[in-house]
Write an enzyme that holds these catalytic residues in place. Structure first.
Site, PDB file in Angstrom:
ATOM      1  N   ASP A   5       0.380  -0.997   0.290  1.00 30.06           N
ATOM      2  CA  ASP A   5       0.018  -0.225  -0.085  1.00 30.06           C
ATOM      3  C   ASP A   5       1.054   1.174  -0.087  1.00 30.06           C
ATOM      4  OD1 ASP A   5      -2.534   1.326  -0.272  1.00 30.06           O
ATOM      5  OD2 ASP A   5      -2.919   1.289   1.981  1.00 30.06           O
TER       6      ASP A   5
ATOM      7  N   LEU B  73      11.466 -21.016  -2.566  1.00 32.33           N
ATOM      8  CA  LEU B  73      10.272 -19.715  -2.172  1.00 32.33           C
ATOM      9  C   LEU B  73       9.051 -19.873  -3.017  1.00 32.33           C
ATOM     10  CD1 LEU B  73       9.200 -17.350  -0.509  1.00 32.33           C
ATOM     11  CD2 LEU B  73       9.927 -16.067  -2.312  1.00 32.33           C
TER      12      LEU B  73
ATOM     13  N   HIS C 285       3.365   2.960  -8.570  1.00 28.27           N
ATOM     14  CA  HIS C 285       3.067   1.920  -8.948  1.00 28.27           C
ATOM     15  C   HIS C 285       4.148   1.599  -9.797  1.00 28.27           C
ATOM     16  CE1 HIS C 285      -1.273   1.961  -7.238  1.00 28.27           C
ATOM     17  NE2 HIS C 285      -1.842   2.228  -8.314  1.00 28.27           N
TER      18      HIS C 285
HETATM   19  C1  FPP Z   1      -2.395  -0.128  -2.938  1.00 30.18           C
HETATM   20  O1  FPP Z   1      -1.487   1.423  -3.229  1.00 30.18           O
HETATM   21  C2  FPP Z   1      -1.253  -0.682  -4.580  1.00 30.18           C
HETATM   22  C3  FPP Z   1      -2.207  -1.116  -5.158  1.00 30.18           C
HETATM   23  C4  FPP Z   1      -3.468  -1.680  -5.359  1.00 30.18           C
HETATM   24  C5  FPP Z   1      -1.149  -2.144  -6.147  1.00 30.18           C
HETATM   25  C6  FPP Z   1       0.183  -2.551  -6.289  1.00 30.18           C
HETATM   26  C7  FPP Z   1       0.621  -2.554  -7.449  1.00 30.18           C
HETATM   27  C8  FPP Z   1       2.141  -2.454  -6.974  1.00 30.18           C
HETATM   28  C9  FPP Z   1       3.277  -2.386  -5.723  1.00 30.18           C
HETATM   29  C10 FPP Z   1       3.245  -2.701  -8.418  1.00 30.18           C
HETATM   30  C11 FPP Z   1       3.057  -4.141  -8.959  1.00 30.18           C
HETATM   31  C12 FPP Z   1       3.292  -4.904  -8.456  1.00 30.18           C
HETATM   32  C13 FPP Z   1       3.611  -6.114  -8.631  1.00 30.18           C
HETATM   33  C14 FPP Z   1       3.737  -7.926  -8.485  1.00 30.18           C
HETATM   34  C15 FPP Z   1       4.648  -6.146 -10.265  1.00 30.18           C
HETATM   35  P1  FPP Z   1      -2.236   2.939  -3.543  1.00 30.18           P
HETATM   36  O2  FPP Z   1      -1.858   2.760  -4.859  1.00 30.18           O
HETATM   37  O3  FPP Z   1      -3.830   2.765  -3.014  1.00 30.18           O
HETATM   38  O4  FPP Z   1      -1.695   3.546  -2.510  1.00 30.18           O
HETATM   39  P2  FPP Z   1      -2.830   5.453  -1.759  1.00 30.18           P
HETATM   40  O5  FPP Z   1      -3.595   4.018  -0.761  1.00 30.18           O
HETATM   41  O6  FPP Z   1      -1.520   5.724  -1.341  1.00 30.18           O
HETATM   42  O7  FPP Z   1      -3.258   5.211  -2.814  1.00 30.18           O
END
Ligand code: FPP
Length: 223
Positions: free
Chosen positions: A2, A113, A19
């Site tokens: 997050d 893993l 992201h």
């Molecule tokens: C939540 O934080 C995160 C997501 C919905 C996406 C997670 C994706 C990644 C870490 C990148 C891609 C992953 C891989 C495995 C290639 P948010 O962006 O909603 O954060 P916020 O709460 O600060 O808005």
């Protein structure tokens, strides 16, 4: 994982930038978990609720998953990592499904893993799917209601065959489960850090592991 959006916005950038930065952080974390000899690492990448985000954000994320699965192949081979996915397949674009299937198939014999991506994952959807599957078996007469026990339920979840998590790490300071592994986390230890995912380093991982080592686990009993 997050805090990608908040991290990017704090830098005056759009959410996609966060992201992409977040995707870069996955490699060192997977490598370290593998080096430490951990059995399983599960990363929450996209929830069943994340479809409510803008089309642009969803499509950036889907592209990132495909790119990640293509660019990190060597990492999975060099580290003997077995790839796995949990979540509903329905709704995921065909190119994401292809990339997931290929990586899963190609790493199936690895015995280091197990790295699982929770993609289009929601714990309530998972439990609903498990209940449907069990109900079907019961209706067909293959399973008597009295035979259904905790093991029956666990073996019908997407995580069948994986150990229950010992430790849940949540970044960006949120104190909630967000529909994640509700059944499986029953006795997990929680570690919440204010660090946003794009800034999560191997050092941060070690801080979480040290905190975990200091916990007394009672599993409902007494020590
Ligand atoms: C939540 O934080 C995160 C997501 C919905 C996406 C997670 C994706 C990644 C870490 C990148 C891609 C992953 C891989 C495995 C290639 P948010 O962006 O909603 O954060 P916020 O709460 O600060 O808005």
């Amino acid at each position: 994982m997050d805090g990608n959006g908040r991290w990017a916005q704090a830098r005056g950038r759009d959410r996609s930038y966060g992201h992409k930065a977040g995707a870069e952080v996955v490699r060192p974390v997977v490598t370290e978990c593998s080096n430490l000899g951990l059995e399983a690492l599960t990363l929450y990448a996209f929830s069943t609720e994340n479809w409510t985000r803008s089309n642009e954000e969803v499509s950036t994320l889907m592209d990132l998953y495909v790119m990640y699965l293509e660019s990190e192949r060597q990492l999975f081979f060099d580290n003997n990592v077995r790839f796995n996915q949990i979540g509903r397949r329905d709704g995921l674009p065909p190119e994401v499904l292809d990339a997931l299937d290929r990586m899963k198939e190609d790493t199936a014999k690895h015995d280091g893993l197990t790295m699982t991506l929770a993609l289009n994952y929601g714990s309530r959807a998972e439990i609903t799917d498990a209940v449907r599957a069990i109900a079907r078996k019961t209706a067909e007469g293959a399973l008597a209601p009295g035979q259904i026990d905790e093991q029956t339920i666990a073996s019908h979840l997407y995580t069948a065959g994986l150990p229950d998590p010992d430790l849940l790490i949540r970044t960006a300071g949120e104190m909630r489960l967000s529909n994640y592994l509700l059944w499986q986390l029953s006795y997990a230890e929680f570690y919440v850090t204010d660090v946003c995912w794009p800034e999560f380093t191997v050092e941060e991982l070690h801080k979480a592991l040290s905190a975990f080592k200091g916990r007394t686990r009672r599993f409902g009993g007494v020590v």
